[in-house]
Design an enzyme around this catalytic site. Sequence first.
Site, short mmCIF file in Angstrom:
data_model
loop_
_atom_site.label_atom_id
_atom_site.label_comp_id
_atom_site.label_asym_id
_atom_site.label_seq_id
_atom_site.Cartn_x
_atom_site.Cartn_y
_atom_site.Cartn_z
N PRO A 1 0.82 -1.22 0.00
CA PRO A 1 0.00 0.00 0.00
C PRO A 1 0.85 1.27 0.00
CG PRO A 1 -0.87 -1.58 1.58
CD PRO A 1 0.42 -2.16 1.07
N GLY B 1 4.58 0.87 -4.90
CA GLY B 1 4.89 -0.27 -5.75
C GLY B 1 6.13 -0.03 -6.60
N SER B 2 6.35 1.23 -7.01
CA SER B 2 7.48 1.50 -7.90
C SER B 2 8.81 1.29 -7.18
CB SER B 2 7.41 2.95 -8.41
OG SER B 2 6.22 3.14 -9.15
N PHE C 1 -3.16 -4.72 -4.54
CA PHE C 1 -3.37 -4.84 -5.99
C PHE C 1 -2.93 -6.20 -6.52
CE2 PHE C 1 -1.97 -0.09 -5.94
CZ PHE C 1 -3.23 0.31 -5.49
N TYR D 1 17.06 -9.74 -6.90
CA TYR D 1 17.54 -10.08 -8.24
C TYR D 1 16.54 -11.00 -8.95
CZ TYR D 1 21.22 -7.90 -5.76
OH TYR D 1 21.89 -6.98 -5.00
N GLU E 1 7.41 -10.47 -17.09
CA GLU E 1 6.11 -9.82 -16.88
C GLU E 1 5.94 -8.67 -17.88
OE1 GLU E 1 5.40 -8.34 -12.90
OE2 GLU E 1 3.33 -7.76 -13.39
N GLN F 1 -12.16 10.21 -45.57
CA GLN F 1 -10.71 10.02 -45.56
C GLN F 1 -10.15 10.09 -44.14
OE1 GLN F 1 -8.12 13.11 -47.21
NE2 GLN F 1 -7.16 11.55 -48.48
#
Length: 388
Positions: free
Chosen positions: A138, A141-142, A166, A242, A251, A288
Amino acid sequence: MKFEFSDVAAFQEYFGPAHNMVRRSVKEFVDREIVPNIEDWEEMNEFPRDLYKKAGDVGVLGIGYPEEYGGTPGDIFFQVAAWEEIMRCGSGGVTAGLGSLNIAIPPILSQGTDDQKERFVRPAIMGDKIAALAITEPGGGSDVAGLQTTAVRENDHYVVNGSKTFITSGCRADHVTCAVRTGGPGASGISLLVIEAGTPGYSVSEKLKKTGWWASDTAQIFFDNCKVPVENLIGEENQGFYGIMENFQSERLQLAVMANMTSQLAFEASLRYASQREAFDRPLAGFQVMRHKIVDMATLVEVSREFTYRVAAKIGAGLNQVKEISMAKNFACTTSDRVTYDAVQIFGGYGFMRGYPVERLYRDNRVLSIGGGTTEVMKEIISKFLFK
Ligand SMILES: Cc1cc2nc3c(=O)[nH]c(=O)nc-3n(C[C@H](O)[C@H](O)[C@H](O)COP(=O)(O)OP(=O)(O)OC[C@H]3O[C@@H](n4cnc5c(N)ncnc54)[C@H](O)[C@@H]3O)c2cc1C
């Protein structure tokens, strides 16, 4: 001219007869088991649990995985073909939920013990158990290296405290591949543990309500003095970061493939609609400006897909593609952002109505540039290669 992706794929240098056979069998499964039910599952915010078992039984979940754990091994394009055909169902939620094993089991396969592979990889591939990946918290995440869920060793187990959010398939996952802090601050204090649902101290939120990916269950997971056996540690203690970074490459490839397929489906729907729908006594394609919009879609999709395939081929050949896969994900997501936006525009009011595929593609697409590392995080990675 109608552009059929499955036909075109047969001519790609990346896909031979064996890949196309796998593609056809996944397509048959998707057409039979998923497509007829997709509208209901989207509205129910869930697909039935037995879809995992059905997919496991026909081998769909095991594509690209070792035979000794129930899979069907093959090069990276077997998985790419399978992901593309699953995404052809038009639901990012089903694709992400059914595919959560693809982000959860690779670290176990590459670093886990034989016992862990038997206990966690085989049942996920067979569709008997649901596997999920739990990295994001929460608080952020980054910044993976800053994660705060702790695992303190006491004799033959770790005591885990904290929470994750999430998490795709989190509501009904049987086990999560979970990033925890076993050491000091930063990347060098992180480990990966397999934590099983049902362990005392493990609990799950209600399904989180989302903008898109409705058919996938997304949860917050809580660990309150949750005792996890030491034999569930994946690889070495404090070496987990790692494994997480390695896993991100796969992912990001999956997300790039999903974005390209999202674009492809939105493009195909737009092409059909523009040929049929009339305004001012002529088909939309008679203008067009409409034709050019669709030409731009076709061009972007083709370029993005070719670049993703190229990067996939290099990953398959064992080359380091950290920079390139970040570029491929960003390019694929920028493309799908534009293509899904334009597709809704071409559909006019119908594009904003539930039940029209482009409406769902537009919603489902939004998360692709957030999950698995945001656009900005991808750019940070790329910039590190440029400004050495
Ligand atoms: C539907 C869905 C499914 C998901 N499934 C999973 C899952 O299965 N497992 C899992 O672990 N996670 C999952 N995630 C989480 C996802 O990976 C994170 O949402 C993502 O990594 C971003 O983290 P955050 O949401 O905490 O945003 P934050 O990290 O708080 O970022 C917020 C904003 O700040 C920007 N930002 C952050 N740092 C920087 C920087 N250094 N430079 C520039 N900009 C920056 C970000 O790009 C973003 O725009 C899922 C998310 C969603 C929405």
